[in-house]
Design a protein around this motif. Structure first.
Motif, PDB file in Angstrom:
ATOM      1  N   SER A   8      22.379  86.225  78.248  1.00 14.51           N
ATOM      2  CA  SER A   8      21.778  86.212  79.597  1.00 14.51           C
ATOM      3  C   SER A   8      21.803  84.718  80.244  1.00 14.51           C
ATOM      4  O   SER A   8      21.718  84.392  81.127  1.00 14.51           O
ATOM      5  N   LEU A   9      21.328  83.923  79.065  1.00 15.03           N
ATOM      6  CA  LEU A   9      21.145  82.379  79.472  1.00 15.03           C
ATOM      7  C   LEU A   9      22.510  81.772  79.590  1.00 15.03           C
ATOM      8  O   LEU A   9      22.590  81.055  80.673  1.00 15.03           O
ATOM      9  N   THR A  10      23.513  82.043  78.908  1.00 18.27           N
ATOM     10  CA  THR A  10      24.757  81.250  78.789  1.00 18.27           C
ATOM     11  C   THR A  10      26.048  81.884  79.653  1.00 18.27           C
ATOM     12  O   THR A  10      26.790  81.088  80.095  1.00 18.27           O
ATOM     13  N   GLY A  11      25.930  83.050  79.798  1.00 18.89           N
ATOM     14  CA  GLY A  11      26.878  83.728  80.563  1.00 18.89           C
ATOM     15  C   GLY A  11      28.009  84.327  79.676  1.00 18.89           C
ATOM     16  O   GLY A  11      29.131  84.889  80.232  1.00 18.89           O
ATOM     17  N   PHE A  12      27.959  83.968  78.340  1.00 22.18           N
ATOM     18  CA  PHE A  12      29.066  84.535  77.350  1.00 22.18           C
ATOM     19  C   PHE A  12      28.657  85.946  76.954  1.00 22.18           C
ATOM     20  O   PHE A  12      27.551  86.560  77.104  1.00 22.18           O
ATOM     21  N   GLU A  13      29.616  86.727  76.491  1.00 23.51           N
ATOM     22  CA  GLU A  13      29.457  88.189  76.256  1.00 23.51           C
ATOM     23  C   GLU A  13      28.603  88.236  74.955  1.00 23.51           C
ATOM     24  O   GLU A  13      28.989  87.449  74.030  1.00 23.51           O
ATOM     25  N   PRO A  14      27.971  89.217  74.905  1.00 23.43           N
ATOM     26  CA  PRO A  14      27.251  89.600  73.561  1.00 23.43           C
ATOM     27  C   PRO A  14      28.241  89.740  72.585  1.00 23.43           C
ATOM     28  O   PRO A  14      29.184  90.620  72.778  1.00 23.43           O
ATOM     29  N   TYR A  15      27.592  89.319  71.451  1.00 25.37           N
ATOM     30  CA  TYR A  15      28.368  89.487  70.168  1.00 25.37           C
ATOM     31  C   TYR A  15      29.740  88.772  69.981  1.00 25.37           C
ATOM     32  O   TYR A  15      30.393  88.737  68.959  1.00 25.37           O
ATOM     33  N   SER A  16      30.037  87.702  71.154  1.00 22.05           N
ATOM     34  CA  SER A  16      30.936  86.770  71.093  1.00 22.05           C
ATOM     35  C   SER A  16      30.557  85.823  70.149  1.00 22.05           C
ATOM     36  O   SER A  16      29.209  85.520  69.964  1.00 22.05           O
ATOM     37  N   LYS A  17      31.426  84.822  69.697  1.00 21.42           N
ATOM     38  CA  LYS A  17      31.080  83.704  68.741  1.00 21.42           C
ATOM     39  C   LYS A  17      31.446  82.374  69.524  1.00 21.42           C
ATOM     40  O   LYS A  17      32.098  82.434  70.328  1.00 21.42           O
ATOM     41  N   VAL A  18      30.040  81.659  69.331  1.00 24.58           N
ATOM     42  CA  VAL A  18      30.228  80.325  69.905  1.00 24.58           C
ATOM     43  C   VAL A  18      29.870  79.154  68.969  1.00 24.58           C
ATOM     44  O   VAL A  18      29.192  79.482  68.296  1.00 24.58           O
ATOM     45  N   TRP A  19      30.263  77.860  69.323  1.00 23.30           N
ATOM     46  CA  TRP A  19      29.918  76.879  68.658  1.00 23.30           C
ATOM     47  C   TRP A  19      28.549  76.341  69.430  1.00 23.30           C
ATOM     48  O   TRP A  19      28.421  76.341  70.544  1.00 23.30           O
ATOM     49  N   LYS A  20      27.412  76.018  68.647  1.00 25.26           N
ATOM     50  CA  LYS A  20      26.275  75.539  69.176  1.00 25.26           C
ATOM     51  C   LYS A  20      26.238  73.992  68.743  1.00 25.26           C
ATOM     52  O   LYS A  20      26.210  73.831  67.351  1.00 25.26           O
ATOM     53  N   VAL A  21      26.228  72.998  69.744  1.00 20.49           N
ATOM     54  CA  VAL A  21      26.216  71.651  69.208  1.00 20.49           C
ATOM     55  C   VAL A  21      24.991  70.945  70.015  1.00 20.49           C
ATOM     56  O   VAL A  21      24.766  71.021  71.073  1.00 20.49           O
ATOM     57  N   VAL A  22      24.111  70.332  69.154  1.00 16.60           N
ATOM     58  CA  VAL A  22      23.069  69.578  69.833  1.00 16.60           C
ATOM     59  C   VAL A  22      23.160  68.038  69.312  1.00 16.60           C
ATOM     60  O   VAL A  22      23.646  67.685  68.413  1.00 16.60           O
ATOM     61  N   ARG A  23      23.081  67.262  70.380  1.00 16.14           N
ATOM     62  CA  ARG A  23      23.676  65.846  70.229  1.00 16.14           C
ATOM     63  C   ARG A  23      22.554  65.010  71.050  1.00 16.14           C
ATOM     64  O   ARG A  23      22.003  65.400  72.255  1.00 16.14           O
ATOM     65  N   THR A  24      22.180  63.825  70.727  1.00 17.77           N
ATOM     66  CA  THR A  24      21.518  62.755  71.544  1.00 17.77           C
ATOM     67  C   THR A  24      22.350  61.701  71.876  1.00 17.77           C
ATOM     68  O   THR A  24      23.189  61.275  71.267  1.00 17.77           O
ATOM     69  N   ARG A  25      21.816  61.176  73.030  1.00 11.55           N
ATOM     70  CA  ARG A  25      22.787  59.923  73.672  1.00 11.55           C
ATOM     71  C   ARG A  25      21.757  58.799  73.860  1.00 11.55           C
ATOM     72  O   ARG A  25      20.805  58.996  74.449  1.00 11.55           O
ATOM     73  N   SER A  26      22.242  57.643  73.413  1.00 12.87           N
ATOM     74  CA  SER A  26      21.185  56.551  73.177  1.00 12.87           C
ATOM     75  C   SER A  26      22.076  55.486  74.070  1.00 12.87           C
ATOM     76  O   SER A  26      23.061  55.139  73.927  1.00 12.87           O
ATOM     77  N   GLY A  59      20.039  51.504  72.145  1.00 10.20           N
ATOM     78  CA  GLY A  59      19.400  51.952  71.147  1.00 10.20           C
ATOM     79  C   GLY A  59      18.029  53.007  71.387  1.00 10.20           C
ATOM     80  O   GLY A  59      17.429  53.284  70.287  1.00 10.20           O
ATOM     81  N   LYS A  60      17.975  53.376  72.473  1.00 12.05           N
ATOM     82  CA  LYS A  60      16.897  54.150  72.798  1.00 12.05           C
ATOM     83  C   LYS A  60      17.361  55.589  73.612  1.00 12.05           C
ATOM     84  O   LYS A  60      18.353  55.651  74.340  1.00 12.05           O
ATOM     85  N   VAL A  61      17.063  56.668  72.855  1.00 13.35           N
ATOM     86  CA  VAL A  61      17.645  57.976  73.170  1.00 13.35           C
ATOM     87  C   VAL A  61      17.161  58.326  74.704  1.00 13.35           C
ATOM     88  O   VAL A  61      15.862  58.495  75.087  1.00 13.35           O
ATOM     89  N   SER A  62      18.177  58.449  75.621  1.00 15.09           N
ATOM     90  CA  SER A  62      17.967  58.957  77.074  1.00 15.09           C
ATOM     91  C   SER A  62      18.146  60.399  77.270  1.00 15.09           C
ATOM     92  O   SER A  62      17.920  61.006  78.293  1.00 15.09           O
ATOM     93  N   VAL A  63      19.049  60.914  76.393  1.00 14.03           N
ATOM     94  CA  VAL A  63      19.573  62.485  76.816  1.00 14.03           C
ATOM     95  C   VAL A  63      19.855  63.138  75.510  1.00 14.03           C
ATOM     96  O   VAL A  63      20.172  62.771  74.303  1.00 14.03           O
ATOM     97  N   VAL A  64      19.214  64.379  75.799  1.00 11.40           N
ATOM     98  CA  VAL A  64      19.439  65.295  74.393  1.00 11.40           C
ATOM     99  C   VAL A  64      20.401  66.674  75.195  1.00 11.40           C
ATOM    100  O   VAL A  64      19.969  67.306  76.174  1.00 11.40           O
ATOM    101  N   ASP A  65      21.623  66.852  74.572  1.00 12.40           N
ATOM    102  CA  ASP A  65      22.628  67.707  75.035  1.00 12.40           C
ATOM    103  C   ASP A  65      22.556  68.904  74.186  1.00 12.40           C
ATOM    104  O   ASP A  65      22.876  68.708  72.849  1.00 12.40           O
ATOM    105  N   THR A  66      22.534  70.156  74.527  1.00 10.08           N
ATOM    106  CA  THR A  66      22.855  71.407  73.810  1.00 10.08           C
ATOM    107  C   THR A  66      23.993  72.133  74.452  1.00 10.08           C
ATOM    108  O   THR A  66      23.950  72.431  75.718  1.00 10.08           O
TER     109      THR A  66
END
Length: 237
Positions: free
Chosen positions: A111-129, A132-139
């Motif tokens: 419901s959140l992502t729009g992908f089909e139930p039971y499908s496989k996805v990569w989940k990546v969490v990254r910070t952007r600095s 030297g200061k973290v300004s963005v968190v991407d999921t």
């Protein structure tokens, strides 16, 4: 390239390399005319481009002041990746991959992502600095069917460069939603901040053949970004 564009790029580079540091004045219009051997109109066109780009501001009695680049103009329309944005602005930026895993889409994630139930996805969490200061968190969630392999090295460098350059995917368009959301404890820890709110950009991104390959939640520090767009009025016939 026209002369005023050449002057714009030259001044932009001199600002970037601190030849003209933040909170100092550029040479006067007359001095710039003499430096570049051009007319006042040409100089003013170059200065107008710097002003529109958020690099300078006219200050009464002080001429064209160089602005601190503490706020980045982040385009809402278009599909500019964070890496492409910082590269174009020639900023010192670092990406850290916090986690990378394969997950199965359940009903709530579908419901959140729009992908089909039971499908496989990569989940990546990254910070952007920046500086030297973290300004963005991407999921990011990426369809494993379209992206069969993903590594920490790819995620740290540029996922879009990999998708387009190595996999040959035709990244075409996105649906975006922008809100202001309360900051979670995890986000405060990742960003090392006490901000109460972050700007959240949700994006569903599609290929040219209309298949969705990505869902992203990008959370930005409010004091670091200015979200901009170009709007054109459509006249009725």
């Amino acid at each position: 390239m026209k002369k005023y564009q050449e002057i714009y790029h030259d001044l932009k580079e001199k600002i970037r390399t601190n030849l003209y540091p933040a909170e100092t004045s550029l040479p006067t219009e007359q001095q710039l005319q003499e430096i570049y051997g051009v007319s006042r109109d040409t100089v003013r066109k170059a200065l107008a481009m710097l002003t529109e780009g958020g690099l300078i501001q006219k200050v009464q009695g002080r001429g064209s002041m160089v602005l601190k680049q503490e706020i980045l103009n982040f385009p809402v329309s278009g599909l500019t990746s964070y890496q492409e944005l910082t590269n174009s602005l020639q900023l010192s930026s670092q990406t850290q991959v916090v986690s990378l895993e394969q997950v199965t889409v359940n009903s709530s994630l579908a419901s959140l992502t729009g992908f089909e139930p039971y499908s496989k996805v990569w989940k990546v969490v990254r910070t952007r600095s920046i500086d030297g200061k973290v300004s963005v968190v991407d999921t990011d969630y990426l369809a494993e069917e379209l992206v069969p392999e993903l590594t920490f090295e790819i995620a740290e460098k540029s996922i879009y460069e990999y998708l387009e350059g190595q996999l040959g995917l035709d990244i075409a368009y996105a649906q975006k939603e922008i809100t202001v959301e309360p900051t979670s404890r995890e986000e405060r820890d990742l960003m090392q901040c006490q901000d109460d709110y972050l700007v959240l950009i949700k994006s569903r991104v599609y290929l040219g053949d209309t298949r969705q390959f990505q869902y992203t939640e990008s959370k930005h520090k409010i004091d670091k970004f200015r979200f901009v767009d170009f709007a054109r009025r459509k006249h009725s016939l």
